[in-house]
Write a protein that holds these residues in place. Sequence first.
Motif, PDB file in Angstrom:
ATOM      1  N   THR A 157       0.825  -1.203   0.000  1.00  0.00           N
ATOM      2  CA  THR A 157       0.000   0.000   0.000  1.00  0.00           C
ATOM      3  C   THR A 157       0.859   1.253   0.000  1.00  0.00           C
ATOM      4  OG1 THR A 157      -0.184  -0.194   2.401  1.00  0.00           O
ATOM      5  CG2 THR A 157      -2.060  -0.913   1.127  1.00  0.00           C
ATOM      6  N   ALA A 158       0.285   2.327  -0.525  1.00  0.00           N
ATOM      7  CA  ALA A 158       0.940   3.630  -0.489  1.00  0.00           C
ATOM      8  C   ALA A 158       1.117   4.074   0.958  1.00  0.00           C
ATOM      9  CB  ALA A 158       0.116   4.659  -1.261  1.00  0.00           C
ATOM     10  N   MET A 159       2.176   4.836   1.199  1.00  0.00           N
ATOM     11  CA  MET A 159       2.501   5.293   2.557  1.00  0.00           C
ATOM     12  C   MET A 159       1.797   6.601   2.907  1.00  0.00           C
ATOM     13  SD  MET A 159       6.593   4.531   2.467  1.00  0.00           S
ATOM     14  CE  MET A 159       6.752   4.908   0.728  1.00  0.00           C
ATOM     15  N   HIS A 160       1.857   6.935   4.213  1.00  0.00           N
ATOM     16  CA  HIS A 160       1.530   8.261   4.750  1.00  0.00           C
ATOM     17  C   HIS A 160       0.050   8.616   4.770  1.00  0.00           C
ATOM     18  CE1 HIS A 160       5.820   8.660   4.277  1.00  0.00           C
ATOM     19  NE2 HIS A 160       5.742   8.757   2.972  1.00  0.00           N
TER      20      HIS A 160
ATOM     21  N   PRO B 122       1.903  11.416   8.499  1.00  0.00           N
ATOM     22  CA  PRO B 122       0.779  11.447   9.442  1.00  0.00           C
ATOM     23  C   PRO B 122       1.063  12.269  10.697  1.00  0.00           C
ATOM     24  CG  PRO B 122       0.926   9.283   8.489  1.00  0.00           C
ATOM     25  CD  PRO B 122       2.115  10.049   7.976  1.00  0.00           C
ATOM     26  N   LEU B 123       2.303  12.307  11.161  1.00  0.00           N
ATOM     27  CA  LEU B 123       2.626  13.151  12.318  1.00  0.00           C
ATOM     28  C   LEU B 123       2.214  14.593  12.067  1.00  0.00           C
ATOM     29  CD1 LEU B 123       3.987  14.099  14.922  1.00  0.00           C
ATOM     30  CD2 LEU B 123       6.184  14.031  13.718  1.00  0.00           C
ATOM     31  N   SER B 124       2.636  15.161  10.941  1.00  0.00           N
ATOM     32  CA  SER B 124       2.284  16.549  10.626  1.00  0.00           C
ATOM     33  C   SER B 124       0.785  16.709  10.432  1.00  0.00           C
ATOM     34  CB  SER B 124       3.030  17.000   9.363  1.00  0.00           C
ATOM     35  OG  SER B 124       4.424  16.968   9.554  1.00  0.00           O
ATOM     36  N   LYS B 125       0.164  15.745   9.779  1.00  0.00           N
ATOM     37  CA  LYS B 125      -1.283  15.802   9.555  1.00  0.00           C
ATOM     38  C   LYS B 125      -2.048  15.816  10.880  1.00  0.00           C
ATOM     39  CE  LYS B 125      -1.372  13.310   5.100  1.00  0.00           C
ATOM     40  NZ  LYS B 125       0.020  12.916   4.837  1.00  0.00           N
TER      41      LYS B 125
ATOM     42  N   ILE C 299      -1.247  -2.521  12.114  1.00  0.00           N
ATOM     43  CA  ILE C 299      -0.435  -1.843  11.107  1.00  0.00           C
ATOM     44  C   ILE C 299       0.924  -2.543  11.049  1.00  0.00           C
ATOM     45  CG2 ILE C 299       0.424  -0.150  12.786  1.00  0.00           C
ATOM     46  CD1 ILE C 299       0.485   1.939  10.573  1.00  0.00           C
ATOM     47  N   ASP C 300       1.461  -2.705   9.850  1.00  0.00           N
ATOM     48  CA  ASP C 300       2.751  -3.400   9.734  1.00  0.00           C
ATOM     49  C   ASP C 300       3.917  -2.440  10.005  1.00  0.00           C
ATOM     50  OD1 ASP C 300       4.002  -2.404   7.031  1.00  0.00           O
ATOM     51  OD2 ASP C 300       1.918  -2.840   6.545  1.00  0.00           O
ATOM     52  N   TYR C 301       5.083  -3.016  10.313  1.00  0.00           N
ATOM     53  CA  TYR C 301       6.278  -2.227  10.605  1.00  0.00           C
ATOM     54  C   TYR C 301       6.593  -1.227   9.492  1.00  0.00           C
ATOM     55  CZ  TYR C 301       7.760  -5.398  14.415  1.00  0.00           C
ATOM     56  OH  TYR C 301       7.845  -6.114  15.580  1.00  0.00           O
ATOM     57  N   SER C 302       6.389  -1.640   8.258  1.00  0.00           N
ATOM     58  CA  SER C 302       6.776  -0.811   7.126  1.00  0.00           C
ATOM     59  C   SER C 302       5.926   0.451   7.037  1.00  0.00           C
ATOM     60  CB  SER C 302       6.649  -1.620   5.828  1.00  0.00           C
ATOM     61  OG  SER C 302       7.148  -0.896   4.739  1.00  0.00           O
ATOM     62  N   ILE C 303       4.615   0.290   7.084  1.00  0.00           N
ATOM     63  CA  ILE C 303       3.727   1.461   7.035  1.00  0.00           C
ATOM     64  C   ILE C 303       3.906   2.313   8.289  1.00  0.00           C
ATOM     65  CG2 ILE C 303       1.321   2.210   7.027  1.00  0.00           C
ATOM     66  CD1 ILE C 303       2.240   1.243   4.318  1.00  0.00           C
ATOM     67  N   ALA C 304       4.068   1.665   9.445  1.00  0.00           N
ATOM     68  CA  ALA C 304       4.280   2.414  10.689  1.00  0.00           C
ATOM     69  C   ALA C 304       5.554   3.247  10.616  1.00  0.00           C
ATOM     70  CB  ALA C 304       4.340   1.456  11.878  1.00  0.00           C
ATOM     71  N   SER C 305       6.600   2.692   9.977  1.00  0.00           N
ATOM     72  CA  SER C 305       7.876   3.412   9.920  1.00  0.00           C
ATOM     73  C   SER C 305       7.826   4.609   8.991  1.00  0.00           C
ATOM     74  CB  SER C 305       9.000   2.454   9.481  1.00  0.00           C
ATOM     75  OG  SER C 305       8.822   2.008   8.154  1.00  0.00           O
ATOM     76  N   ALA C 306       6.725   4.798   8.288  1.00  0.00           N
ATOM     77  CA  ALA C 306       6.566   5.960   7.420  1.00  0.00           C
ATOM     78  C   ALA C 306       5.611   6.996   8.003  1.00  0.00           C
ATOM     79  CB  ALA C 306       6.058   5.510   6.049  1.00  0.00           C
ATOM     80  N   THR C 307       5.230   6.831   9.273  1.00  0.00           N
ATOM     81  CA  THR C 307       4.273   7.761   9.886  1.00  0.00           C
ATOM     82  C   THR C 307       4.936   8.965  10.534  1.00  0.00           C
ATOM     83  OG1 THR C 307       4.330   6.582  12.000  1.00  0.00           O
ATOM     84  CG2 THR C 307       2.649   5.887  10.388  1.00  0.00           C
ATOM     85  N   GLY C 308       6.239   8.836  10.876  1.00  0.00           N
ATOM     86  CA  GLY C 308       6.896   9.875  11.670  1.00  0.00           C
ATOM     87  C   GLY C 308       6.620   9.719  13.153  1.00  0.00           C
ATOM     88  N   MET C 309       5.978   8.601  13.546  1.00  0.00           N
ATOM     89  CA  MET C 309       5.606   8.392  14.947  1.00  0.00           C
ATOM     90  C   MET C 309       6.155   7.090  15.523  1.00  0.00           C
ATOM     91  SD  MET C 309       1.648   9.750  14.916  1.00  0.00           S
ATOM     92  CE  MET C 309       1.031   8.516  13.773  1.00  0.00           C
ATOM     93  N   PHE C 310       6.916   6.344  14.705  1.00  0.00           N
ATOM     94  CA  PHE C 310       7.352   4.998  15.058  1.00  0.00           C
ATOM     95  C   PHE C 310       8.869   4.963  15.191  1.00  0.00           C
ATOM     96  CE2 PHE C 310       8.393   0.565  13.662  1.00  0.00           C
ATOM     97  CZ  PHE C 310       7.702  -0.131  14.650  1.00  0.00           C
TER      98      PHE C 310
END
Length: 497
Positions: free
Chosen positions: A77-80, A132-135, A170-181
Amino acid sequence: MDYTMGIDVGTTSTKCVLYDLNGQIIAHADKGYQLYQTKPGMAEEDPEEIFEAVIKTMQEVLKNIDSQSLKFVSFSTAMHSLILMDDNDRPITKAITWADNRAVKYSDELIKSGLGAEIYAKTGTPIHPMAPLSKMLWLKKEHSDLFDRAKKFIDIKSYIFFKLFGIYKIDYSIASATGMFNIFNLKWEPQVLNLLNIEEARLPEVVPTTNGVTGISEKYQERLGIGSDIPFVFGASDGVLSNLGLNAIDPGVVAVTIGTSGAVRVVVDKPVIDPNGNLFCYALTKNKWVVGGPVNNGGIVFRWVRDQLFDSKVSYDELTKMANEVPAGSKGLLFQPYLGGERAPIWNAYARGSFFGLTRQHTRSDMVRSSLEGIVFNLYAVMCLIEKITGKPVSIQATGGFARSSMWRQMLADIFDQDVVVPESFESSCLGAVVLGMYAQGYIDDLSAVKDMVGITEIHHPDPKNVKVYQELFPIWQRITHALEPEYKQIAKFQDR
């Protein structure tokens, strides 16, 4: 025959590909959906439209096989993305995508305060309105009613799995693109939770990319015609799975993708942080991480060139033919491709595009080639940042819509001064999802098995004459970028009046 399924939930469409266990494509389907942009900076999608695209593409590829021969489904899936869910487990926002810039004020504030650098050093996600952090900061400050109502803050893959299985994960990969993980201890970062003043329970449970679940709800068993015992593997993000699907997982093998947007990525064996905060570091598995930079301005710039300088009825093949008749360097015409702000390499949401060196002697054909060169120059600028951390590349694996064009592939080889390999399978994220799923489900012992599945259609070698031209022009192109940066915000403000 046994089958596997890879699903790639992208920004503009969902692709579903059915493979055999050797990685050969059996069937595929693609369904698009709308990007809602009714306000300045807005870029949202309807999560239900995306979910229905997933179901309908699955139905399409399953219609001619015995469903009992399907061994697993795996996701890319697409990130963020960010979706807020209420107490009734219903979305109270659309899916806010990576392309949404409305949080730019709050990413700017994080950077200026110095807090952004601290957070980046733990999360590996550059501070930018895409994250997502900024959002969430933006929603907390400007839409507190929605923020306070939210039971869960999730991404589009979590939404899909909730609909199918009634779980929030949520998987590690998508989580690691949130700015919160925190990418070093693989947990939600307390510093970020404190900044947002939320409890960890309001975020999905984080699981490895290889985790799978069974027990799909009866409603979707019936719609899809499958049993409840089919494993659904969480998979990873589209970017890191593209590397896997391209067989770009060995040291020095770089994946370059140009679709609507673009990216340059290389795999490393542990998390790596860019001291200047310009590169991301996202998870593929616990011992494979992808370092790279995403760009906003890929094929979407080429579409603008066609629609605004020509006519939307003119084909892309006609334009590339015109560009191919122009010598490398476009007779000294340089293009800054920043038509939609930019992420890597400059991370400036206010960035704007421009032609430099334009004279009366330049033609529309020159402008077409210059625009394509500008896109690739920008990707090469990202590669220069990556080289400082991971070393010089040994080869380039290319994918995305642009990879279908021989001219673009040769331009990539010439600007990067590297051999460019074009795999036979263009749907690299779907194949990457399936290979990860095969590893997760025990069908293969190592991800390197992908090398027997990708195939090669062509290898492009750098043309020394063109390389010399581009090595002369690229430093000029970079200096222009830096010279214009102080003015981007002012012109953006003028345009937004």
